[in-house]
Design an enzyme around this catalytic site. Sequence first.
Site, PDB file in Angstrom:
ATOM      1  N   GLU A  26     -36.360 -39.053   9.140  1.00 52.56           N
ATOM      2  CA  GLU A  26     -35.774 -40.392   9.201  1.00 52.56           C
ATOM      3  C   GLU A  26     -34.590 -40.437  10.146  1.00 52.56           C
ATOM      4  O   GLU A  26     -34.387 -41.428  10.866  1.00 52.56           O
ATOM      5  CB  GLU A  26     -35.352 -40.830   7.789  1.00 52.56           C
ATOM      6  CG  GLU A  26     -34.943 -42.306   7.675  1.00 52.56           C
ATOM      7  CD  GLU A  26     -33.474 -42.536   7.984  1.00 52.56           C
ATOM      8  OE1 GLU A  26     -33.086 -43.705   8.201  1.00 52.56           O
ATOM      9  OE2 GLU A  26     -32.694 -41.552   8.012  1.00 52.56           O
ATOM     10  N   GLU A  27     -33.803 -39.372  10.174  1.00 55.64           N
ATOM     11  CA  GLU A  27     -32.613 -39.344  11.015  1.00 55.64           C
ATOM     12  C   GLU A  27     -32.942 -39.160  12.494  1.00 55.64           C
ATOM     13  O   GLU A  27     -32.055 -39.261  13.346  1.00 55.64           O
ATOM     14  CB  GLU A  27     -31.671 -38.218  10.566  1.00 55.64           C
ATOM     15  CG  GLU A  27     -31.206 -38.304   9.122  1.00 55.64           C
ATOM     16  CD  GLU A  27     -30.254 -39.465   8.859  1.00 55.64           C
ATOM     17  OE1 GLU A  27     -29.974 -40.228   9.802  1.00 55.64           O
ATOM     18  OE2 GLU A  27     -29.789 -39.590   7.713  1.00 55.64           O
ATOM     19  N   HIS A  43     -35.674 -39.587   2.034  1.00 59.28           N
ATOM     20  CA  HIS A  43     -36.041 -38.681   3.126  1.00 59.28           C
ATOM     21  C   HIS A  43     -35.415 -37.311   2.919  1.00 59.28           C
ATOM     22  O   HIS A  43     -34.339 -37.173   2.330  1.00 59.28           O
ATOM     23  CB  HIS A  43     -35.699 -39.267   4.496  1.00 59.28           C
ATOM     24  CG  HIS A  43     -34.244 -39.563   4.749  1.00 59.28           C
ATOM     25  ND1 HIS A  43     -33.355 -38.609   5.194  1.00 59.28           N
ATOM     26  CD2 HIS A  43     -33.524 -40.713   4.649  1.00 59.28           C
ATOM     27  CE1 HIS A  43     -32.159 -39.159   5.360  1.00 59.28           C
ATOM     28  NE2 HIS A  43     -32.226 -40.440   5.027  1.00 59.28           N
ATOM     29  N   ASP A  67     -36.179 -48.153  -0.919  1.00 61.43           N
ATOM     30  CA  ASP A  67     -35.704 -47.054  -0.089  1.00 61.43           C
ATOM     31  C   ASP A  67     -34.173 -47.094  -0.068  1.00 61.43           C
ATOM     32  O   ASP A  67     -33.553 -47.965  -0.687  1.00 61.43           O
ATOM     33  CB  ASP A  67     -36.268 -47.206   1.335  1.00 61.43           C
ATOM     34  CG  ASP A  67     -36.115 -45.954   2.189  1.00 61.43           C
ATOM     35  OD1 ASP A  67     -35.744 -44.892   1.647  1.00 61.43           O
ATOM     36  OD2 ASP A  67     -36.377 -46.044   3.400  1.00 61.43           O
ATOM     37  N   ASP A 103     -34.614 -35.036   5.393  1.00 58.60           N
ATOM     38  CA  ASP A 103     -33.780 -34.493   6.455  1.00 58.60           C
ATOM     39  C   ASP A 103     -32.338 -34.973   6.358  1.00 58.60           C
ATOM     40  O   ASP A 103     -32.030 -35.951   5.669  1.00 58.60           O
ATOM     41  CB  ASP A 103     -34.363 -34.835   7.824  1.00 58.60           C
ATOM     42  CG  ASP A 103     -34.496 -36.332   8.062  1.00 58.60           C
ATOM     43  OD1 ASP A 103     -34.883 -37.047   7.116  1.00 58.60           O
ATOM     44  OD2 ASP A 103     -34.218 -36.791   9.185  1.00 58.60           O
ATOM     45  N   ASP A 160     -26.859 -39.090   1.599  1.00 61.33           N
ATOM     46  CA  ASP A 160     -27.879 -39.490   2.574  1.00 61.33           C
ATOM     47  C   ASP A 160     -28.770 -38.299   2.921  1.00 61.33           C
ATOM     48  O   ASP A 160     -28.465 -37.565   3.856  1.00 61.33           O
ATOM     49  CB  ASP A 160     -27.174 -40.021   3.820  1.00 61.33           C
ATOM     50  CG  ASP A 160     -28.113 -40.586   4.860  1.00 61.33           C
ATOM     51  OD1 ASP A 160     -29.282 -40.835   4.546  1.00 61.33           O
ATOM     52  OD2 ASP A 160     -27.658 -40.764   6.011  1.00 61.33           O
TER      53      ASP A 160
END
Length: 441
Positions: free
Chosen positions: A147-148, A76, A173, A78, A113
Site C-alpha cells: 500500500e505504501e 496492509h 479500511d 507493509d 499504520d
Amino acid sequence: MSDPAVERLRALLRHATYSHEGAADADAAVEAFQAELARAFPLVHDRLERETVAGRSLLYRWRGAGDGPPAVLMAHQDVVTVDDDSRWSHPPFAAELVGDGEEAAVWGRGAVDDKGALGAILEAVEARLAADYRPAADVYLAFGHDEEAGGSGGAAIAALLEERGIRPDLVIDEGGAVMDALLPGLGPTAVVGVTEKGIMNVELVVEQAGGHAAIPLPGGSTAVLARAVLRLENQPEAPHLIEPTIGLLESLGTRLGGVRGWALRRARRFRGPLARLIARTSPQLAAMTRTTRAVTQLQGSSSRNVVPERATATVNVRILPGATIASAIEDIARVIDDPAVELRFLEGSEPAPVSPAHGPAWDAVAASIRDAFPDTVVAPYVMLQASDSRFYGAISANVYRFLPFDLRQEELQAIHGIDERIRVSTYRRAIAFFDALIGRL
C-alpha cells in the site's frame, strides 16, 4: 502481567516489511511476517480459506451461514521507510512496551499504520472463531503487501473479487480516527472517510539555453521553473465545500452550542463563508476544501557551475472529489500560464466515489464505533491520503475508511514520522471495535 494480544502485536512489529523499491531483504521480511501471522492466529489459519495474491498480498475467506452480500475488512502488511533510526526514542523495530497504565504504549514502525489495524482484525476474528461464531454472510480479510508503494496488491485483490462476481455490502479500511477536540469545545469525534482524494504526479519541464554559470543568460530554465512553482504556491484553488465536508460540519454542529453550532448545523446554507473560514483555520482543514498541489522534487544541473538546459519539478496533486485528473491538469496549466513550461503526466488515480453516510452499512460502522468509544460523535469526512480501499469503488457502494484508534495529536504526527507508537488501551479498543462490527455482519 503480560497481555497476550499486545505480545502478538509486538511480534508483528518486529518485522521490517518494507515495500519501497530497492528495499533490502523485502521478500524474507514478508515471509517471516506471514509465518508470524500463522503462529499468532492459528484458528484463522486453520478455519479460514487463505490465498496469496500478487505474490505477497493475503486474502482470507470466512464462510458465512448464508449467501448474503459479504463484507471486506482491510489492512496492509507493509510499512514506510525508517530513514534514521537514531532519531527514534526507541528502536523502530524493537517493539518496546513503554510506560504504565493509560500511558503504556508499544513503540514501533507500523504500530498505527497499519499493523495495529491488521492485528486488531485478526484478534477479533480469532476470538470469534474460538467461540464458534459464524457470520451471517461471508467475511473477507484483505491484507495488501505494498500500500505504501502504490498498492498493486490491493488492486489485484479487488480485481480478483470483481472477476469472481463478489460485490461486498461493506468494505472498511484505514482512514479517519477518533479525534479529541477537533474543534474547541467539542468532545471526541470519530471521522469516517466516505471518499478519498485522487492522487496524481505531474512533472514540470523547462528546456532553455544553458551554459557556464560565470556567464548566466537571463530567463534560464531554473528561473522559468521557479516562477511556475511560485505561481502554484501563491494561487491555490478557491476553497469550496463538497457533500462529505458539509456532512462533517453538520455533525460537529450537533455537539456545539451558540453561534458556532448554529452556523455549522446550517453548513449547506453557509457553504461559501464556511469554506473560506475553515481554509484559514489549519492546513488539514484547508486540504478538505480544495485540490492541493505540492512541489516535492526539483532537479537542475548535476554540476555546481553549470546552468542547466533542462530543469524539472515534480508536483504531487491530491484531487478533491468532483474534480478529475484532466481538470486538475488544466488548472495547473492555467495558473502557470507559460508556454515555456511543459506539463507531463506521470501517473495518477481519480478520486474515489462517495459512499453514503446513512444506510445499514454505515449504521453498522457507526454503532460499532459507539460500542468501543462511548459518547463519540460519528461524522463523515474526505480522506486526504490514498489507501488500498480506492480500488473497491467498482464493486461496492459502501467503502469506508476508519482506523478505530483514539489518537492524540503527537501520535498522529508520528505516522510516517519518528516515534510511531500505539497505546495499549487504544489497541484494546480497536479490537473491541472489530469484534462489535463482526457481530453485526
